[in-house]
Write a protein that holds these residues in place. Structure first.
Motif, PDB file in Angstrom:
ATOM      1  N   THR A 387       0.847  -1.185   0.000  1.00  7.08           N
ATOM      2  CA  THR A 387       0.000   0.000   0.000  1.00  7.08           C
ATOM      3  C   THR A 387       0.888   1.244   0.000  1.00  7.08           C
ATOM      4  N   PHE A 388       0.427   2.276  -0.658  1.00  7.80           N
ATOM      5  CA  PHE A 388       1.171   3.530  -0.744  1.00  7.80           C
ATOM      6  C   PHE A 388       0.229   4.615  -1.243  1.00  7.80           C
ATOM      7  N   SER A 394       0.031  16.865 -11.798  1.00 11.75           N
ATOM      8  CA  SER A 394      -0.605  17.615 -12.880  1.00 11.75           C
ATOM      9  C   SER A 394      -2.114  17.675 -12.723  1.00 11.75           C
ATOM     10  N   ASP A 395      -2.682  16.682 -12.006  1.00  5.96           N
ATOM     11  CA  ASP A 395      -4.119  16.668 -11.719  1.00  5.96           C
ATOM     12  C   ASP A 395      -4.438  17.198 -10.329  1.00  5.96           C
ATOM     13  N   ALA A 396      -3.400  17.623  -9.590  1.00  3.40           N
ATOM     14  CA  ALA A 396      -3.573  18.099  -8.213  1.00  3.40           C
ATOM     15  C   ALA A 396      -4.319  17.080  -7.364  1.00  3.40           C
ATOM     16  N   LEU A 397      -3.939  15.805  -7.535  1.00  4.58           N
ATOM     17  CA  LEU A 397      -4.635  14.725  -6.841  1.00  4.58           C
ATOM     18  C   LEU A 397      -3.644  13.781  -6.168  1.00  4.58           C
ATOM     19  N   GLU A 398      -4.123  13.149  -5.091  1.00  4.67           N
ATOM     20  CA  GLU A 398      -3.362  12.105  -4.421  1.00  4.67           C
ATOM     21  C   GLU A 398      -4.339  11.023  -3.990  1.00  4.67           C
ATOM     22  N   ALA A 399      -3.943   9.753  -4.159  1.00  4.49           N
ATOM     23  CA  ALA A 399      -4.832   8.640  -3.831  1.00  4.49           C
ATOM     24  C   ALA A 399      -4.085   7.575  -3.046  1.00  4.49           C
ATOM     25  N   ARG A 400      -4.740   7.021  -2.047  1.00  5.76           N
ATOM     26  CA  ARG A 400      -4.209   5.882  -1.320  1.00  5.76           C
ATOM     27  C   ARG A 400      -4.463   4.639  -2.159  1.00  5.76           C
ATOM     28  N   CYS A 401      -3.441   3.790  -2.345  1.00  3.02           N
ATOM     29  CA  CYS A 401      -3.528   2.670  -3.277  1.00  3.02           C
ATOM     30  C   CYS A 401      -3.154   1.354  -2.617  1.00  3.02           C
ATOM     31  N   ARG A 402      -3.651   0.282  -3.234  1.00  2.00           N
ATOM     32  CA  ARG A 402      -3.262  -1.073  -2.870  1.00  2.00           C
ATOM     33  C   ARG A 402      -2.924  -1.829  -4.147  1.00  2.00           C
ATOM     34  N   ILE A 403      -1.776  -2.514  -4.164  1.00  2.00           N
ATOM     35  CA  ILE A 403      -1.368  -3.275  -5.346  1.00  2.00           C
ATOM     36  C   ILE A 403      -2.263  -4.498  -5.516  1.00  2.00           C
ATOM     37  N   VAL A 404      -2.775  -4.690  -6.731  1.00  2.00           N
ATOM     38  CA  VAL A 404      -3.577  -5.880  -7.022  1.00  2.00           C
ATOM     39  C   VAL A 404      -2.826  -6.852  -7.917  1.00  2.00           C
ATOM     40  N   SER A 405      -1.855  -6.369  -8.688  1.00  2.00           N
ATOM     41  CA  SER A 405      -0.987  -7.248  -9.463  1.00  2.00           C
ATOM     42  C   SER A 405       0.250  -6.463  -9.852  1.00  2.00           C
ATOM     43  N   THR A 407       4.224  -6.846 -12.198  1.00  2.00           N
ATOM     44  CA  THR A 407       5.312  -7.530 -12.871  1.00  2.00           C
ATOM     45  C   THR A 407       6.572  -6.731 -12.567  1.00  2.00           C
ATOM     46  N   GLU A 408       7.660  -7.038 -13.249  1.00  2.00           N
ATOM     47  CA  GLU A 408       8.928  -6.384 -12.927  1.00  2.00           C
ATOM     48  C   GLU A 408       8.853  -4.873 -13.074  1.00  2.00           C
ATOM     49  N   ARG A 409       8.122  -4.385 -14.083  1.00  2.00           N
ATOM     50  CA  ARG A 409       8.105  -2.951 -14.359  1.00  2.00           C
ATOM     51  C   ARG A 409       6.698  -2.377 -14.480  1.00  2.00           C
ATOM     52  N   ARG A 410       5.708  -3.104 -14.007  1.00  2.00           N
ATOM     53  CA  ARG A 410       4.334  -2.617 -14.105  1.00  2.00           C
ATOM     54  C   ARG A 410       3.594  -2.962 -12.829  1.00  2.00           C
ATOM     55  N   ILE A 411       2.791  -2.024 -12.323  1.00  2.00           N
ATOM     56  CA  ILE A 411       1.967  -2.236 -11.138  1.00  2.00           C
ATOM     57  C   ILE A 411       0.533  -1.837 -11.469  1.00  2.00           C
ATOM     58  N   GLU A 412      -0.409  -2.679 -11.112  1.00  2.00           N
ATOM     59  CA  GLU A 412      -1.824  -2.351 -11.192  1.00  2.00           C
ATOM     60  C   GLU A 412      -2.317  -2.110  -9.768  1.00  2.00           C
ATOM     61  N   VAL A 413      -2.994  -1.008  -9.545  1.00  2.00           N
ATOM     62  CA  VAL A 413      -3.439  -0.680  -8.198  1.00  2.00           C
ATOM     63  C   VAL A 413      -4.942  -0.378  -8.202  1.00  2.00           C
ATOM     64  N   GLU A 414      -5.549  -0.574  -7.036  1.00  2.00           N
ATOM     65  CA  GLU A 414      -6.899  -0.092  -6.815  1.00  2.00           C
ATOM     66  C   GLU A 414      -6.840   0.970  -5.733  1.00  2.00           C
ATOM     67  N   PHE A 415      -7.696   1.982  -5.862  1.00  2.00           N
ATOM     68  CA  PHE A 415      -7.738   3.042  -4.870  1.00  2.00           C
ATOM     69  C   PHE A 415      -8.532   2.566  -3.666  1.00  2.00           C
TER      70      PHE A 415
END
Length: 416
Positions: A387-388, A394-405, A407-415
């Motif tokens: 989690t991070f 650029s969107d003036a936004l911040e979201a708390r995330c959890r990794i769902v999947s 790979t070595e150079r790609r992360i998919e997260v859900e807010f």
């Protein structure tokens, strides 16, 4: 609206410039595309004209410098923070560094203090017609040297040739190696197919796939064998498709399909047929058989996902689920209680991963974004916590995330 988002301080002018720059880069659809002779010719010219060991034509996104063409190097990208070229993003004229040891910006750079021990650098920005610097053409040496005004002008002209080549490649409709539709042509024809599907209320599906461990094929067997694999994959794919289906090459080993008159219930059958056909490809390098497999992500047209960018983004997210689950498989865009997950849109935004009470951070590039999640490209997923917080300035936004999947150079997260 994103869930659990909070505003960051007001947008600074630098963030606005960077957002516009990344939008300009995104228009060219060039990141992670194959090498092309037009750009390789420019790097050969740089080496021969200036008699230097390293020549690069590169693009810079939110977290890395990526090489479209390069001579004298093994890697194809470097972290943005570590590169000399990031300093060209703010200038209209070439950046010349006669001896990096004498320049406070670079004296402690690992590429100066350790391998490859860079001493000389000259970089000219790749500047779009609307004034955005999206990358560089650069020449690098291992010995200090001067660089005359005439040589700077020549380097700027070579940067102009690289921009001309970028403009020309946007007009191409077919990939020269595989015969698949180019990225631009695929998206244009897909948009027309989607419009027809919406007008006549028939199904349409999108499938994204890429080859598993393709870099290791190139590294182990050579790029000529890698090219044979790509050609064979294209042939195997076309053999499974109807005349009305669209087949495009979106990146080096990344392909996509659009299937008119195909709904969610039937898209998996098509993807599985293509996957099996690719798995049966028989390519040899001498006496060695080169194994070829691929991973697939699928998404169907619905009321919430109504354009090609959203379909591709959803299919991309499912593709990375397939890769995270072990590769060589087909995965559909997630459904929850028979309701489609929030659609993604393809973007190119600078992001920052924040953790350890905001004491630690990692640059990333946001490639897909939706109401409930995002897809992030990073230099390495090692050390990223489960989690991070994701900041998109650029969107003036911040979201708390959890990794769902991942790979070595790609992360998919859900807010969350």
């Amino acid at each position: 609206m994103h869930r659990m988002l909070k505003e960051t301080p007001p947008l600074a002018i630098d963030d606005q410039v960077e957002a516009g720059r990344l939008e300009a880069l995104d228009r060219f659809d060039v990141m992670d595309t194959p090498r092309e002779e037009a750009f390789d010719r420019i790097t050969r010219l740089i080496k021969n004209i200036f008699e230097l060991p390293i020549a690069i034509v590169s693009m810079i996104d939110g977290h890395r410098q990526w090489y479209k063409a390069y001579e004298g190097l093994e890697n194809r990208e470097v972290a943005r923070d570590a590169t000399f070229c990031k300093y060209t993003l703010h200038d209209m004229t070439p950046l010349i560094v006669p001896d990096a040891r004498d320049d406070a910006r670079f004296a402690q750079n690992p590429m100066v203090t350790a391998g490859p021990r860079i001493r000389f650098y000259a970089g000219a920005p790749l500047r779009t017609h609307d004034g955005h610097n999206i990358g560089t053409v650069c020449a690098i040496g291992f010995e200090p040297r001067a660089f005359t005004a005439r040589e700077s002008a020549i380097l700027s002209d070579l940067a102009g040739l690289a921009m001309d080549a970028l403009e020309l490649r946007q007009q191409a409709s077919l990939d020269s190696l595989t015969g698949a539709l180019s990225r631009r042509a695929f998206k244009e024809q897909a948009a027309q197919a989607i419009a027809l599907a919406q007008r006549h209320r028939h199904g349409l599906a999108c499938i994204a796939f890429d080859l598993d461990h393709f870099k290791s094929i190139n590294d182990r067997h050579g790029h000529a064998t890698g090219d044979k694999v790509l050609v064979a994959v294209a042939e195997a794919c076309r053999a499974q498709l109807r005349g009305s289906d669209l087949f495009g090459r979106l990146g080096g080993e990344e392909f996509a399909l659009v299937l008119p008159h195909t709904d969610r219930a039937h898209m998996s059958g098509v993807a599985e047929k293509v996957r099996e056909a690719i798995e049966q490809i028989a390519i040899r390098n001498g006496q060695t058989r080169v194994p070829v497999t691929s991973s697939f992500g699928m998404a169907a047209l619905d009321a919430r996902t109504s354009d090609i960018d959203a379909l591709l983004a959803n299919a991309d997210a499912a593709l990375y689920e397939a890769k995270a689950a072990g590769r060589n498989r087909c995965v559909a865009w997630l459904q929850v209680n028979d309701m489609p997950a929030s659609p993604r849109r393809r973007v190119l935004k600078a992001g920052r991963i924040l953790f350890n009470n905001r004491m630690s951070s990692i640059d990333c590039t946001v490639r897909t974004l939706g109401e409930d999640g995002a897809g992030l490209d990073i230099s390495s997923s090692i050390g990223v916590p489960e989690t991070f917080s994701l900041a998109i300035r650029s969107d003036a936004l911040e979201a708390r995330c959890r990794i769902v999947s991942q790979t070595e150079r790609r992360i998919e997260v859900e807010f969350c």
